[in-house]
Motif scaffolding. Structure first.
Motif, short mmCIF file in Angstrom:
data_model
loop_
_atom_site.label_atom_id
_atom_site.label_comp_id
_atom_site.label_asym_id
_atom_site.label_seq_id
_atom_site.Cartn_x
_atom_site.Cartn_y
_atom_site.Cartn_z
N ALA A 1 7.76 39.83 -25.91
CA ALA A 1 8.37 38.51 -25.74
C ALA A 1 7.42 37.38 -26.16
O ALA A 1 7.80 36.21 -26.16
CB ALA A 1 8.80 38.31 -24.29
N ASP B 1 11.38 35.49 -19.27
CA ASP B 1 11.55 36.45 -20.36
C ASP B 1 10.35 37.38 -20.45
O ASP B 1 10.50 38.58 -20.68
CB ASP B 1 11.71 35.71 -21.71
CG ASP B 1 13.09 35.09 -21.84
OD1 ASP B 1 13.97 35.46 -21.02
OD2 ASP B 1 13.28 34.24 -22.72
N ARG C 1 10.50 39.87 -17.51
CA ARG C 1 11.52 40.89 -17.74
C ARG C 1 11.07 41.90 -18.78
O ARG C 1 11.23 43.11 -18.61
CB ARG C 1 12.83 40.23 -18.20
CG ARG C 1 13.58 39.57 -17.06
CD ARG C 1 14.85 38.89 -17.56
NE ARG C 1 15.67 38.50 -16.44
CZ ARG C 1 16.52 39.33 -15.82
NH1 ARG C 1 16.68 40.56 -16.24
NH2 ARG C 1 17.21 38.90 -14.79
N GLU C 2 10.51 41.39 -19.88
CA GLU C 2 10.06 42.30 -20.94
C GLU C 2 8.95 43.22 -20.42
O GLU C 2 8.98 44.43 -20.62
CB GLU C 2 9.57 41.48 -22.15
CG GLU C 2 8.73 42.24 -23.17
CD GLU C 2 9.43 43.44 -23.79
OE1 GLU C 2 10.66 43.43 -23.92
OE2 GLU C 2 8.70 44.42 -24.13
#
Ligand SMILES: Cc1cc2nc3c(=O)[nH]c(=O)nc-3n(C[C@H](O)[C@H](O)[C@H](O)COP(=O)(O)OP(=O)(O)OC[C@H]3O[C@@H](n4cnc5c(N)ncnc54)[C@H](O)[C@@H]3O)c2cc1C
Ligand code: SF4
Ligand code: FES
Ligand code: FES
Lengths: 339, 198
Positions: free
Chosen positions: B133, B152, B155-156
């Motif tokens: 990301a 992000d 999450r990645e």
């Protein structure tokens, strides 16, 4: 899983002679693929030679301005190394797009290159598979083949090679250094994996008992930019449906003077797009000529019943990469900016 | 010890949560099975046994790894931290506390793996590791400064931990809380704040 004996090698030479002494052996590196396949019964070694503690951990500059990477360097360390992030950003991006944080901490450079296909029939002992059991047939060619190859496959096997890292290495013209009973030899990454033909049981040109010791990355042409892009079913933690690595450089007049392009997810090996490269070099850096060059490459595609979508997907991944990389000519060279 | 060539089992020493254990293992045994079945440390869970779900995540020499794919025989002498080693009810790890406060679980099966993975992930970020990301321009600067962790990025970086109950929104919030605490603690250090100013 079948019982096996175990030893830990302390030098590369020792690992090679240990293998020569025990033909049903396997080298164990991070184990993230081998142990998985042993649990599935796909791999049934009688002896494991642990090569993960061999002193092959260095990432060092070469005299000509390239980089030499030991086979035991972990995928996460390679991706985060400043010389890779700055000099070979497509390699960092490819590594970071693969597997998970946990797996990348354990996976090695050598093991990543030699990971086996993710074809579901290959992993299923009840299904015929020429790669696992030569002569038994290929379940995928007329089975569920959405994830399979569109280029370079044969009626005997339509599997793809799953490595993201190998695709970036192919675009950077990297070489694999191998140590065997007969000494050291070097093979370009782009020629390391084979096409299946009628012997799909052999993934690579590595001979039994040869150990990968290093990878060498040559210097990148001055002013080149590079990036890796991967299309998959989820935003993260999924294998490529189609991916591409591009290294491209323009001259002052906006003409392509250097271009390498490799595709992942399309074939039994990272697919160096030589036809596209030839068309690109000397052409104007604009989307129309990129599309023409990529189309010339993908003319050779022969999709199966369920995977025709891969061809336009690969096309848009590659054209988008080329367009983005060449759009901002006044940016820092060797840039992956914006991708 | 050096296992004999005919032996299909070996004796290994594992340092788990700062305690040394010497155990004899069939070579086929994974670290996950040793932890759960021989050392009675059942915090690490077996979800898939194939490296796909992250429920078995431990720290191996300080780095997160899937213990279901690690053969015990290949890790003689290794140092491991499991969820039991991070903290307990009296003195929970800040991330354990944050999971509790944010209600970051439903059935709880994936939770130990999420927490150990989160601890490993925060260390990687503090060491400046990029992720998928991370924008190309940031990746290429490779300053070594701690990575900036927005949603992000979290999450990645946590995608190797699957939650069948779908508790992801709260898991991300718990990690955000601890990320902020970590950054506040290191606010004074220029090296740490560079690149996290957003
Ligand atoms: C859930 C999951 C998701 C994944 N997703 C991705 C993905 O998206 N993209 C991707 O690219 N990969 C992915 N992977 C695969 C992962 O990258 C590989 O498992 C890993 O790179 C293998 O490295 P290793 O060191 O663990 O190899 P090992 O499992 O130890 O070895 C693999 C093979 O290489 C041989 N070998 C190892 N080292 C050497 C050496 N030095 N010389 C000669 N032979 C050697 C072994 O004998 C074995 O046959 C995923 C794996 C899992 C489990
Ligand atoms: S595609 Fe290859 S690996 Fe898959 S079933 Fe056919 S022969 Fe086996
Ligand atoms: S149990 Fe190890 S990853 Fe699922
Ligand atoms: S809380 Fe149930 S699996 Fe995550």
């Amino acid at each position: 899983m079948r019982p096996f004996t175990f030893e830990r090698a302390t030098t590369p030479e020792e690992a090679v002679s240990a293998y020569a002494a025990q033909p049903h052996a396997r080298f164990l590196a991070g184990g993230t693929n081998l142990v998985d396949l042993m649990k599935l019964g796909v791999e049934t070694p009688e002896h494991l030679i642990d090569v993960s503690k061999l002193p092959l951990n260095e990432i060092e500059p070469t005299p000509d301005g390239g980089l030499r990477v030991g086979a035991n360097v972990r995928n996460s360390d390679l991706a985060a190394h400043p010389s890779v992030c700055r000099g070979y950003p497509a390699l960092s991006q490819a590594l970071l797009s693969g597997a998970s944080g946990q797996l990348r901490n354990q996976a090695t450079t050598g093991g990543n290159l030699l990971q086996r296909t993710r074809c579901p029939y290959f992993q299923d002992l009840t299904a015929p598979c020429n790669k696992r059991e030569p002569g038994s047939g290929c379940s995928a060619v007329r089975g569920v083949n959405r994830d399979m190859a569109v280029l370079g496959h044969s009626e005997h096997c339509v599997a793809t090679h799953p490595s993201d890292m190998a695709v970036a290495l192919a675009a950077y013209d990297a070489e694999v250094e191998v140590l065997g009973p007969e000494g050291v030899r070097t093979v370009p990454v782009a020629a390391f994996h084979r096409l299946p033909g009628d012997t799909p049981q052999r993934d690579t040109v590595l001979r039994p008992g040869e150990l990968i010791s290093h990878l060498t990355l040559p210097p990148v042409p001055a002013g080149a930019r590079a990036a890796y892009r991967k299309a998959r079913d989820r935003a993260s933690y999924a294998f490529a449906l189609a991916s591409a690595a591009v290294v491209v450089a323009l001259d002052g007049a906006g003409t392509v003077r250097h271009a390498t392009l490799a595709f992942g997810g399309l074939a039994h090996r990272p697919w160096r797009a030589r036809t596209a490269e030839e068309a690109l070099i000397g052409s104007r850096a604009e989307p129309q000529s990129f599309a023409r060059a990529v189309d010339a490459e993908l003319e050779a595609a022969r999709p199966l019943s369920d995977n025709a979508f891969k061809v336009p997907l690969a096309r848009s991944v590659a054209v988008h990469l080329l367009t983005t990389l060449t759009a901002r000519a006044d940016d820092t060279p060797n840039s992956a900016a914006g991708i | 010890m050096i296992p004999q060539r005919t032996a299909t089992s070996s004796t290994v020493t594992l340092h788990v949560n700062d305690t040394a254990h010497t155990v004899t293992v069939d070579h086929r045994t994974t670290l996950l099975d040793v932890l759960r079945e021989q050392l009675d440390l059942t915090g690490s869970k077996k979800g898939c046994d194939h490296g796909q779900c992250g429920a078995c995540t431990v720290l191996l020499e300080g780095r997160r790894a899937n213990s279901c794919l690690l053969l015990a025989v290949a890790h003689d002498g290794a140092h491991l931290t499991t969820v039991e080693g991070l903290g307990d009810e009296e003195r929970p790890h800040p991330l354990q506390q944050a999971f509790h406060e944010r209600d970051a679980f439903q059935c709880g099966y994936c939770t130990p793996g999420q927490i150990v993975s989160g601890v490993g992930m925060l260390c990687e970020a503090a060491e400046g590791h990029p992720s998928h990301a991370t924008p190309g321009s940031v990746l290429q600067r490779a300053t070594g400064a701690p990575a900036e962790l927005d949603r992000d990025e979290i999450r990645e970086r946590m995608s190797g931990n699957i939650c069948r109950c779908g508790a992801y929104p709260h898991i991300v919030e718990a990690l955000e809380d601890v990320t902020e605490q970590t950054l506040r603690r290191t606010d004074g250090a220029a090296r740490r704040t560079e690149g996290v100013s957003a």
